[in-house]
Design a protein around this motif. Sequence first.
Motif, mmCIF file in Angstrom:
data_model
loop_
_atom_site.group_PDB
_atom_site.id
_atom_site.type_symbol
_atom_site.label_atom_id
_atom_site.label_comp_id
_atom_site.label_asym_id
_atom_site.label_seq_id
_atom_site.Cartn_x
_atom_site.Cartn_y
_atom_site.Cartn_z
ATOM 1 N N CYS A 8 -42.719 92.432 117.055
ATOM 2 C CA CYS A 8 -42.615 90.969 117.171
ATOM 3 C C CYS A 8 -41.244 90.579 117.694
ATOM 4 C CB CYS A 8 -42.872 90.306 115.814
ATOM 5 S SG CYS A 8 -43.022 88.498 115.931
ATOM 6 N N ARG A 9 -41.238 89.857 118.788
ATOM 7 C CA ARG A 9 -39.991 89.277 119.282
ATOM 8 C C ARG A 9 -39.579 88.147 118.347
ATOM 9 N NH1 ARG A 9 -39.061 85.829 124.889
ATOM 10 N NH2 ARG A 9 -36.786 85.630 124.687
ATOM 11 N N ALA A 40 -46.099 83.627 112.688
ATOM 12 C CA ALA A 40 -46.321 85.056 112.921
ATOM 13 C C ALA A 40 -46.719 85.751 111.618
ATOM 14 C CB ALA A 40 -45.066 85.699 113.506
ATOM 15 N N THR A 65 -36.065 86.317 111.602
ATOM 16 C CA THR A 65 -37.497 86.318 111.908
ATOM 17 C C THR A 65 -38.235 87.334 111.047
ATOM 18 O OG1 THR A 65 -37.096 85.619 114.203
ATOM 19 C CG2 THR A 65 -39.208 86.704 113.741
ATOM 20 N N THR A 66 -37.678 88.536 110.950
ATOM 21 C CA THR A 66 -38.317 89.598 110.171
ATOM 22 C C THR A 66 -38.400 89.201 108.694
ATOM 23 O OG1 THR A 66 -37.474 91.247 111.718
ATOM 24 C CG2 THR A 66 -38.182 92.051 109.564
ATOM 25 N N ILE A 69 -41.182 86.618 108.220
ATOM 26 C CA ILE A 69 -42.500 87.259 108.306
ATOM 27 C C ILE A 69 -42.819 87.978 107.001
ATOM 28 C CG2 ILE A 69 -43.794 89.136 109.408
ATOM 29 C CD1 ILE A 69 -42.395 88.378 112.041
ATOM 30 N N GLY A 156 -39.101 93.987 114.152
ATOM 31 C CA GLY A 156 -38.708 92.661 114.617
ATOM 32 C C GLY A 156 -37.488 92.802 115.510
ATOM 33 N N VAL A 186 -44.501 86.053 118.609
ATOM 34 C CA VAL A 186 -45.911 86.461 118.730
ATOM 35 C C VAL A 186 -46.040 87.952 118.405
ATOM 36 C CG1 VAL A 186 -47.892 86.734 120.273
ATOM 37 C CG2 VAL A 186 -46.457 84.693 120.434
ATOM 38 N N PRO A 187 -46.664 88.306 117.271
ATOM 39 C CA PRO A 187 -46.801 89.719 116.920
ATOM 40 C C PRO A 187 -47.825 90.433 117.818
ATOM 41 C CG PRO A 187 -47.133 88.277 115.004
ATOM 42 C CD PRO A 187 -47.197 87.425 116.234
ATOM 43 N N GLU A 203 -52.828 91.096 120.410
ATOM 44 C CA GLU A 203 -51.710 90.159 120.496
ATOM 45 C C GLU A 203 -52.099 88.885 119.762
ATOM 46 O OE1 GLU A 203 -48.522 88.777 123.958
ATOM 47 O OE2 GLU A 203 -50.204 90.097 124.431
#
Length: 206
Positions: A8-9, A40, A65-66, A69, A156, A186-187, A203
């Motif tokens: 995931c970005r 995500a 982000t990680t 999530i 991530g 978007v994972p 995706e």
Amino acid sequence: MTATLVLCRHGQSDWNLKNLFTGWRDPGLTEKGVAEAHEAGRRLKALGLKADIAFTSVLSRAQHTTKIILGELGQDGLETICDQALNERDYGDLSGLNKDEARVKFGEEQVHIWRRSYDVPPPGGESLKDTAARVLPYYIHRIQPQVMAGKTVLVGAHGNSLRALIMALEGLTGEEIVKRELDTGVPIVYRLNPDTTIASKQELKG
């Protein structure tokens, strides 16, 4: 045995919003970026996924982000390994410049070459080939063994460090991977066969 790799970005960063070359600079997420990270996590949860271990870069936008999530997955305390091998491509002298201003300063064709060629680095920075040279050994030695042990692994990271991984996973050429766009937050869920080839890819877009 099911081997699952989730890439995931990071969500939108402040410098993404301002159209700046970011590289190893460390801006935080925007409100939209935070929302993208939450979404995500919810999409991964809807698949019933639980991570066994997570990897991320040393840059805060990927770490944040990680963390978000994992929070959505109810896994706040999960082991997360941070390493600069997963950092974004270093844009060198372009870092911090507005992309439109860079085109005026260096010429549109030259900036396009720096951004979209596989092996031409910007001044003082890395090409995508250089980025792959640090990302792929780390993946092979640290991440892939976890995946192939049957664990669900979350990575991530960033547009270009993930491009390097995707190039190897999908067997793409340098010319093919530079054309691949990765949306923020978007994972991508890969299920891998025992020989590390891809069994399926999903995706998780809206």
